[in-house]
Design a protein around this motif. Structure first.
Motif, PDB file in Angstrom:
ATOM      1  N   GLY A  69       0.796  -1.220   0.000  1.00 31.70           N
ATOM      2  CA  GLY A  69       0.000   0.000   0.000  1.00 31.70           C
ATOM      3  C   GLY A  69       0.827   1.267   0.000  1.00 31.70           C
ATOM      4  N   ASP A  70       2.020   1.220   0.662  1.00 26.12           N
ATOM      5  CA  ASP A  70       2.852   2.429   0.715  1.00 26.12           C
ATOM      6  C   ASP A  70       3.400   2.786  -0.663  1.00 26.12           C
ATOM      7  OD1 ASP A  70       4.280   0.088   0.722  1.00 26.12           O
ATOM      8  OD2 ASP A  70       5.796   0.761   2.172  1.00 26.12           O
ATOM      9  N   TRP A  71       3.876   1.767  -1.403  1.00 24.75           N
ATOM     10  CA  TRP A  71       4.352   2.007  -2.757  1.00 24.75           C
ATOM     11  C   TRP A  71       3.209   2.518  -3.637  1.00 24.75           C
ATOM     12  CZ3 TRP A  71       8.306  -2.120  -4.791  1.00 24.75           C
ATOM     13  CH2 TRP A  71       9.361  -2.235  -3.875  1.00 24.75           C
ATOM     14  N   MET A  72       2.084   1.900  -3.452  1.00 23.53           N
ATOM     15  CA  MET A  72       0.913   2.262  -4.245  1.00 23.53           C
ATOM     16  C   MET A  72       0.519   3.715  -4.006  1.00 23.53           C
ATOM     17  SD  MET A  72      -2.753   0.319  -4.068  1.00 23.53           S
ATOM     18  CE  MET A  72      -4.199   0.928  -4.938  1.00 23.53           C
ATOM     19  N   LEU A  73       0.511   4.131  -2.733  1.00 16.00           N
ATOM     20  CA  LEU A  73       0.119   5.494  -2.391  1.00 16.00           C
ATOM     21  C   LEU A  73       1.084   6.522  -2.975  1.00 16.00           C
ATOM     22  CD1 LEU A  73      -1.664   7.484  -0.875  1.00 16.00           C
ATOM     23  CD2 LEU A  73      -0.287   7.064   1.183  1.00 16.00           C
ATOM     24  N   GLY A  74       2.383   6.304  -2.782  1.00 11.60           N
ATOM     25  CA  GLY A  74       3.364   7.262  -3.285  1.00 11.60           C
ATOM     26  C   GLY A  74       3.305   7.412  -4.798  1.00 11.60           C
ATOM     27  N   THR A  75       3.152   6.297  -5.499  1.00 13.87           N
ATOM     28  CA  THR A  75       3.103   6.343  -6.960  1.00 13.87           C
ATOM     29  C   THR A  75       1.819   6.998  -7.446  1.00 13.87           C
ATOM     30  OG1 THR A  75       4.372   4.283  -7.014  1.00 13.87           O
ATOM     31  CG2 THR A  75       3.300   4.959  -9.056  1.00 13.87           C
ATOM     32  N   ALA A  76       0.705   6.705  -6.762  1.00 15.82           N
ATOM     33  CA  ALA A  76      -0.572   7.294  -7.169  1.00 15.82           C
ATOM     34  C   ALA A  76      -0.569   8.813  -6.997  1.00 15.82           C
ATOM     35  CB  ALA A  76      -1.711   6.678  -6.361  1.00 15.82           C
ATOM     36  N   VAL A  77       0.027   9.304  -5.910  1.00 15.66           N
ATOM     37  CA  VAL A  77       0.119  10.753  -5.697  1.00 15.66           C
ATOM     38  C   VAL A  77       0.976  11.395  -6.783  1.00 15.66           C
ATOM     39  CG1 VAL A  77       1.011  12.545  -4.166  1.00 15.66           C
ATOM     40  CG2 VAL A  77      -0.294  10.627  -3.215  1.00 15.66           C
ATOM     41  N   ALA A  78       2.112  10.773  -7.086  1.00 14.70           N
ATOM     42  CA  ALA A  78       2.967  11.298  -8.152  1.00 14.70           C
ATOM     43  C   ALA A  78       2.241  11.283  -9.492  1.00 14.70           C
ATOM     44  CB  ALA A  78       4.256  10.473  -8.236  1.00 14.70           C
ATOM     45  N   GLY A  79       1.474  10.217  -9.747  1.00 13.41           N
ATOM     46  CA  GLY A  79       0.716  10.119 -10.988  1.00 13.41           C
ATOM     47  C   GLY A  79      -0.332  11.203 -11.111  1.00 13.41           C
ATOM     48  N   LEU A  80      -0.985  11.516 -10.009  1.00 15.31           N
ATOM     49  CA  LEU A  80      -1.979  12.583 -10.025  1.00 15.31           C
ATOM     50  C   LEU A  80      -1.349  13.919 -10.403  1.00 15.31           C
ATOM     51  CD1 LEU A  80      -4.831  13.634  -9.480  1.00 15.31           C
ATOM     52  CD2 LEU A  80      -4.208  13.844  -7.057  1.00 15.31           C
ATOM     53  N   LEU A  81      -0.183  14.211  -9.818  1.00 11.74           N
ATOM     54  CA  LEU A  81       0.508  15.467 -10.132  1.00 11.74           C
ATOM     55  C   LEU A  81       0.912  15.529 -11.606  1.00 11.74           C
ATOM     56  CD1 LEU A  81       2.764  15.812  -6.943  1.00 11.74           C
ATOM     57  CD2 LEU A  81       0.632  17.026  -7.461  1.00 11.74           C
TER      58      LEU A  81
END
Length: 309
Positions: free
Chosen positions: A123-135
């Motif tokens: 979940g931690d990897w998923m969260l960090g990547t998803a936030v970067a993807g949104l930006l």
């Protein structure tokens, strides 16, 4: 025959140049991050990230197609393509919509299969990547938003990018659910929600493209109102073969045959019709064919509206 088309080529060229620059920036951002998201999706076990990465790869192809179509549309007309290549942008938008539908359906099928099984997700990897993807998606969307009104091609690209942004938001929510509550099924549910949103946007895009390709009257334009404007023009006795359609986004066209009443010169009547349609309906590409009434044919009966094609 008379035709009126007012100056605007320089403005149109500026729009095409700006659209090309925006599309290129969006392509660089989307393609670069798609590979990052795919790698992290595999390592973290997140279908939401993999589905978003798949959408971004499809979107990269759509953006590349949009750039090609935009450059093709800017080419001058030829003897074979008398309207030029402007509909290349519409075709690209339709293809993009179809690609979105196909990809979304595939991801929904995979997500439904995962709902009944347990898979470990980082979940931690998923969260960090998803936030970067949104930006990244927001940056690409801002680059396209300035030019979206000028071209259906750019709107198609923007629809792809905004769908990716929605996918990133869903992935963020799913990753929080995994981290805080251990709800690993949230990953598959997020993937389904992402795909449903994208299917909705794709259907709208396909409908808009199909309307242009089927030569439907432009949205907000009434053929009956244009007919009334033409009939009210001094010198017009009757009309037939009235056609209202769109060559490409932002390029509406009217053609009509008008029968003269004999009180004015045909050239003057044709120009008056063109200018009135441009003024009252905002359509500047108007072609008018004036026709005289032979004395043997007079009086000419008025055609009913239903007979006008």
């Amino acid at each position: 025959m008379a035709h009126v088309h007012r100056p605007g080529e320089t403005h149109g060229h500026a729009h095409r140049h700006g659209a090309g620059t925006a599309l290129t920036r969006a392509l660089a951002l989307t393609l670069g991050f798609a590979f990052v998201e795919a790698v992290v999706g595999v390592l973290s076990g997140s279908l939401a990230l993999l589905s978003d990465a798949a959408h971004m790869l499809v979107d990269s192809g759509a953006l590349a197609l949009a750039i090609f179509a935009q450059r093709l549309a800017a080419r001058p007309r030829t003897e074979l393509h008398t309207f030029g290549y402007r509909r290349a942008e519409v075709l690209a938008a339709a293809i993009s919509g179809g690609a979105l539908v196909t990809t979304s359906i595939g991801i929904i099928i995979e997500a439904l299969g995962r709902l009944g099984s347990f898979r470990e997700i980082r979940g931690d990897w998923m969260l960090g990547t998803a936030v970067a993807g949104l930006l990244v998606n927001l940056a690409a969307g801002l680059a396209l938003m300035r030019e979206a009104r000028a071209s259906i091609n750019v709107r198609a690209a923007l629809a792809h990018v905004m769908a990716d942004a929605a996918g990133s938001v869903a992935a963020i929510v799913a990753s929080v659910a995994v981290l805080r509550f251990g709800l690993h099924q949230a990953d598959a549910i997020a993937s389904i929600l992402i795909s449903i949103l994208i299917l909705w946007g794709a259907s709208k895009l396909i409908r808009e493209s199909a309307a242009i390709l089927m030569e439907q009257a432009p949205a907000g334009v009434s053929a009956a109102a244009i007919e009334a404007t033409i009939r009210a023009t001094p010198g017009v006795r009757d009309l037939h073969d009235l056609h209202v359609w769109t060559i490409s986004d932002g390029f509406p066209v009217v053609t009509v045959h008008v029968v003269l009443d004999g009180q004015a010169h045909g050239t003057g009547v044709a120009r008056a019709v063109s200018e009135r349609v441009a003024k009252e309906h905002g359509i500047e590409h108007v072609t008018v064919q004036p026709e005289a009434v032979l004395e043997a044919e007079a009086p000419l009966p008025m055609r009913p509206r239903a007979a006008i094609r």
